[in-house]
Design a protein around this motif. Structure first.
Motif, PDB file in Angstrom:
ATOM      1  N   TYR A  42      24.595  25.780 -10.912  1.00  0.00           N
ATOM      2  CA  TYR A  42      25.194  24.732 -10.081  1.00  0.00           C
ATOM      3  C   TYR A  42      26.532  25.199  -9.545  1.00  0.00           C
ATOM      4  CZ  TYR A  42      21.598  21.764 -12.043  1.00  0.00           C
ATOM      5  OH  TYR A  42      20.395  21.236 -12.421  1.00  0.00           O
ATOM      6  N   GLU A  49      27.258  25.355  -5.723  1.00  0.00           N
ATOM      7  CA  GLU A  49      28.411  24.623  -5.183  1.00  0.00           C
ATOM      8  C   GLU A  49      29.334  25.558  -4.409  1.00  0.00           C
ATOM      9  OE1 GLU A  49      30.681  21.338  -4.230  1.00  0.00           O
ATOM     10  OE2 GLU A  49      28.676  21.398  -5.087  1.00  0.00           O
ATOM     11  N   TYR A  90      27.534  26.340  -1.162  1.00  0.00           N
ATOM     12  CA  TYR A  90      27.465  25.098  -0.377  1.00  0.00           C
ATOM     13  C   TYR A  90      28.816  24.819   0.274  1.00  0.00           C
ATOM     14  CZ  TYR A  90      26.333  20.119   0.396  1.00  0.00           C
ATOM     15  OH  TYR A  90      26.096  18.887   0.939  1.00  0.00           O
ATOM     16  N   GLN A  91      29.878  24.933  -0.500  1.00  0.00           N
ATOM     17  CA  GLN A  91      31.215  24.692   0.046  1.00  0.00           C
ATOM     18  C   GLN A  91      31.598  25.774   1.058  1.00  0.00           C
ATOM     19  OE1 GLN A  91      33.166  21.983  -0.206  1.00  0.00           O
ATOM     20  NE2 GLN A  91      31.429  21.114  -1.313  1.00  0.00           N
ATOM     21  N   ARG A 150      35.581  19.972   1.254  1.00  0.00           N
ATOM     22  CA  ARG A 150      35.154  19.066   0.177  1.00  0.00           C
ATOM     23  C   ARG A 150      35.059  17.621   0.659  1.00  0.00           C
ATOM     24  NH1 ARG A 150      34.434  21.684  -4.314  1.00  0.00           N
ATOM     25  NH2 ARG A 150      35.637  23.530  -4.834  1.00  0.00           N
ATOM     26  N   SER A 176      31.958  17.467   3.024  1.00  0.00           N
ATOM     27  CA  SER A 176      30.692  17.565   2.275  1.00  0.00           C
ATOM     28  C   SER A 176      30.431  16.284   1.487  1.00  0.00           C
ATOM     29  CB  SER A 176      30.683  18.788   1.357  1.00  0.00           C
ATOM     30  OG  SER A 176      31.599  18.663   0.295  1.00  0.00           O
ATOM     31  N   SER A 177      31.479  15.695   0.927  1.00  0.00           N
ATOM     32  CA  SER A 177      31.303  14.441   0.183  1.00  0.00           C
ATOM     33  C   SER A 177      30.849  13.319   1.102  1.00  0.00           C
ATOM     34  CB  SER A 177      32.610  14.043  -0.511  1.00  0.00           C
ATOM     35  OG  SER A 177      32.937  14.988  -1.499  1.00  0.00           O
ATOM     36  N   GLU A 204      27.152  14.109   2.105  1.00  0.00           N
ATOM     37  CA  GLU A 204      26.276  13.860   0.954  1.00  0.00           C
ATOM     38  C   GLU A 204      26.107  12.369   0.704  1.00  0.00           C
ATOM     39  OE1 GLU A 204      27.750  15.873  -2.538  1.00  0.00           O
ATOM     40  OE2 GLU A 204      27.913  17.737  -1.405  1.00  0.00           O
TER      41      GLU A 204
END
Length: 198
Positions: free
Chosen positions: A124, A128, A131-132, A155, A158-159, A162
């Protein structure tokens, strides 16, 4: 995973087990997800299943890892970091990639989000980080000299993405064209605001 498959036949067996488990998990949910049913659907003995996976959580983790890999593949379609494409098009590709990755099997995605316990694993952290990196590339491609912390901006964006996508997946709304266009608007509004703040 208990034992890494080394031979082609073993890799095929693991793939068959994970594919069968994916179908069972999406259809039955976490509470009724059993190794006996997975083995029956896969056409393997329970002993063969346990040779590679110690329990149903390990199988669910293999399913989740495949999903995370699909997310990264989908985001890679948003455009190479150095590719000169207009911001509108880049944002549309990015939103489309995120939606596509979560639309493959909406029932499975809901179970993974809402029911399957999350196990802390180093994969993960690797996911992560990558992904970031994809979000930072999107931020950097739109920066045009914008001042600010690209790490934090990635961040935050992406938050937000998501949150929208996971809520839509939970409701079964990922296929709505309006959702995609609104997600693109959200991404563009954030990126353009950062440009104007420069």
């Amino acid at each position: 995973m208990r034992k890494a498959p080394r031979q082609q036949r073993s890799r095929v067996t693991v793939d068959v087990i994970v594919e069968a488990a994916t179908r069972v998990l999406a259809r039955r949910g976490w509470a009724r997800f059993t190794t006996n049913e997975i083995a029956a659907v896969a056409g393997v003995s329970v002993g063969s299943l346990y040779q590679y996976f110690p329990n149903k959580l390990a199988i669910a983790e293999a399913i989740r890892q495949r999903h995370l890999d699909e997310v990264l593949v989908a985001l890679s379609g948003a455009g190479d970091d150095n590719e000169a494409i207009p911001l509108d098009q880049r944002a549309a590709r990015f939103a489309g990639g995120v939606i596509a990755a979560h639309s493959v099997d909406e029932a499975l995605h809901r179970v993974l989000l809402d029911e399957v316990p999350l196990v802390a694993r180093s994969s993960y952290a690797e996911f992560e980080a990558e992904y970031q990196r994809r979000y930072r590339a999107l931020i950097a491609a739109s920066a045009s000299g914008a001042a600010g912390d690209d790490e934090t901006a990635a961040r935050v964006l992406s938050s937000a993405v998501e949150g929208v996508v996971h809520a839509a997946a939970h409701r079964g709304d990922l296929g709505l064209p309006a959702l995609r266009s609104e997600l693109v608007r959200l991404i563009l509004a954030y990126l353009r605001d950062r440009q104007q703040a420069a």
